[in-house]
Enzyme design. Sequence first.
Site, short mmCIF file in Angstrom:
data_model
loop_
_atom_site.label_atom_id
_atom_site.label_comp_id
_atom_site.label_asym_id
_atom_site.label_seq_id
_atom_site.Cartn_x
_atom_site.Cartn_y
_atom_site.Cartn_z
CG HIS A 32 -3.20 3.22 1.71
ND1 HIS A 32 -3.67 2.81 0.49
CD2 HIS A 32 -3.44 2.19 2.58
CE1 HIS A 32 -4.15 1.57 0.59
NE2 HIS A 32 -4.03 1.19 1.85
CB CYS A 67 -0.93 0.00 1.19
SG CYS A 67 -2.00 -1.46 1.27
CG ASN A 71 -6.92 -1.02 0.74
OD1 ASN A 71 -6.11 -0.67 -0.11
ND2 ASN A 71 -6.53 -1.50 1.91
#
Length: 312
Positions: free
Chosen positions: A238, A113, A268
């Site tokens: 993020h 990520c 996500n």
Amino acid sequence: MTGSRVRALGHYQPAKVLTNDDLAAMVDTSDEWIQSRVGIRTRHVARPDETVDDMAAAAAAKALAHSGLAPTDIDMVLVATSTAIDRSPNMAARVAAKLGLACPAAMDINVVCAGFTHALATADHAIRAGSATAALVIGADKFTEAADWTDRSSCVLLGDGAGAAVVTAAEEPGIGPVVWGSVPEMGNAVRIEGTPPRFAQEGQSVYRWATTQLPPIARQVCARAGVEPADLAGVVLHQANLRIIEPVARKLGAVNAVIARDVVDSGNTSAASIPLALSKLVERGEIPSGSPVLLFGFGGNLSYGGQVISCP
């Protein structure tokens, strides 16, 4: 040249949208349960035949078109991803072939990520060192392919997509110094393991780490760039969980910034999440060109990395 800058952006998301109600028909969950815990309403899901490099190339083509550069001007391609199935040719080489690039350096970067901010720093360093002049920096992940669709705590989080930036040499630096690192002893808190690979995480451990340890690191990123948090025009963290994004942004003190909340619509998307969210903000004109924007990735490996950039 003494630095580099982000010249243009582009993004891509698959056509299929999976809603919370769709998920409630697949696993024991509900729209209220998902929104109250992670803030996500929808996510995009790639077709079975739609690959990481397909999405990466689509986003990169848009960024390249917006930049005004020709494919032959690009001499470096970096793809941040943790969901590429094939090892060789890597995703960067496949993107280069799809876009008709001449003979670029082509590398994949796996920092999960935090991958995009690591790749952006790598491109900035290469340009500063004189080993590249124009780079495509891409974050792309097919995270749903690693989903355990029986685990309601994790499958509701994941989406697919890609975001890309064209980075070029600049007389005045438009990408600030990177602050990056990791917590190796906690690396197992986020995992993509096994055959086939499956995503799993220790959600509470990640939440506590992110909301307590990351705000001072984000302030350090601003300090390295010589920017006060209150002077930021945008904050793109993020896009993991709205319950992480909002407290981290609040503790940072970015009181005048537009805070990216693309997680609500995209879920996500791992390494894609920062360039995807930033590209949308710029496309909508929500952040003025030339203004300072904090990019900050965190998560897998319990790695983190961030820099302040000048908005293209």
